[in-house]
Design a protein around this motif. Sequence first.
Motif, short mmCIF file in Angstrom:
data_model
loop_
_atom_site.label_atom_id
_atom_site.label_comp_id
_atom_site.label_asym_id
_atom_site.label_seq_id
_atom_site.Cartn_x
_atom_site.Cartn_y
_atom_site.Cartn_z
N ASP A 26 0.85 -1.19 0.00
CA ASP A 26 0.00 0.00 0.00
C ASP A 26 0.88 1.24 0.00
O ASP A 26 1.92 1.27 0.65
CB ASP A 26 -0.88 0.06 1.25
CG ASP A 26 -2.01 -0.94 1.24
OD1 ASP A 26 -2.25 -1.54 0.19
OD2 ASP A 26 -2.65 -1.12 2.29
N ASP A 27 0.44 2.26 -0.72
CA ASP A 27 1.07 3.57 -0.67
C ASP A 27 0.01 4.53 -0.16
O ASP A 27 -0.82 5.01 -0.92
CB ASP A 27 1.56 3.96 -2.07
CG ASP A 27 2.25 5.32 -2.08
OD1 ASP A 27 2.58 5.84 -0.99
OD2 ASP A 27 2.43 5.88 -3.18
N ASN A 28 0.02 4.75 1.16
CA ASN A 28 -0.99 5.59 1.80
C ASN A 28 -0.53 7.03 1.88
O ASN A 28 0.65 7.31 2.07
CB ASN A 28 -1.26 5.09 3.22
CG ASN A 28 -1.99 3.78 3.23
OD1 ASN A 28 -3.10 3.69 2.74
ND2 ASN A 28 -1.36 2.75 3.77
N ALA A 51 -0.89 10.11 7.52
CA ALA A 51 -0.29 9.45 8.67
C ALA A 51 -0.51 7.94 8.70
O ALA A 51 0.10 7.25 9.51
CB ALA A 51 -0.84 10.06 9.96
N THR A 52 -1.35 7.41 7.82
CA THR A 52 -1.63 5.98 7.84
C THR A 52 -0.39 5.22 7.39
O THR A 52 0.23 5.55 6.38
CB THR A 52 -2.81 5.64 6.90
OG1 THR A 52 -3.93 6.43 7.28
CG2 THR A 52 -3.16 4.17 6.99
N LYS A 53 -0.04 4.18 8.12
CA LYS A 53 1.17 3.40 7.83
C LYS A 53 0.95 2.55 6.57
O LYS A 53 -0.10 1.94 6.40
CB LYS A 53 1.49 2.51 9.02
CG LYS A 53 2.75 1.72 8.86
CD LYS A 53 3.05 0.89 10.08
CE LYS A 53 4.32 0.09 9.85
NZ LYS A 53 4.64 -0.79 10.95
N ASP A 54 1.97 2.51 5.71
CA ASP A 54 1.94 1.63 4.54
C ASP A 54 2.03 0.18 5.00
O ASP A 54 2.81 -0.15 5.89
CB ASP A 54 3.10 1.93 3.60
CG ASP A 54 2.98 3.28 2.91
OD1 ASP A 54 1.87 3.85 2.94
OD2 ASP A 54 3.98 3.74 2.35
N LEU A 55 1.23 -0.68 4.39
CA LEU A 55 1.23 -2.10 4.73
C LEU A 55 1.78 -2.89 3.54
O LEU A 55 1.46 -2.59 2.39
CB LEU A 55 -0.18 -2.59 5.05
CG LEU A 55 -0.87 -1.90 6.21
CD1 LEU A 55 -2.31 -2.37 6.32
CD2 LEU A 55 -0.13 -2.18 7.50
N ASN A 56 2.61 -3.89 3.83
CA ASN A 56 3.16 -4.76 2.81
C ASN A 56 2.96 -6.20 3.23
O ASN A 56 3.00 -6.51 4.42
CB ASN A 56 4.65 -4.50 2.61
CG ASN A 56 4.93 -3.09 2.15
OD1 ASN A 56 4.26 -2.59 1.27
ND2 ASN A 56 5.90 -2.44 2.76
#
Length: 132
Positions: free
Chosen positions: A112-114, A117-122
């Motif tokens: 994810d490329d958010n 402030a939302t953290k990117d998830l992989n």
Amino acid sequence: MAYAQQKNKAGVNDVDNSAWMIGGTYAIDALSFGLAFQAAEQDAAVDSKRNSWLGAVAYKFGATTLRGGVIVHDKIERGGSDVADSEFVRYSVGIKQALSKRTAVLAEFTGDDNKGATKDLNAFSVGVLHTF
């Protein structure tokens, strides 16, 4: 083309979700690609809406298929105003190796490329697919 609707009755906080999607795929020899559009709404105390674009591509050579995809989510519109930094992009790349006519192994990376402030998830996934 698809449509989904979910009604949640929880007393004072009734929430109704609905979404529709339209898309298609096209193949040229070993190359296939697809494109879709989705519109989602949530009717609650404060209504919200979000549109998304989906794209996918796959290339098959022999028993191997390389795959990739992307989902681009627009900003959430809540109560008539855009929510800042609510858009994001989800992407994935993967490979599928057929072992037989009904069994394959898969590996895929999704990220994810958010915005904001939302953290990117992989995530990295591996699996076995067997069709009965």
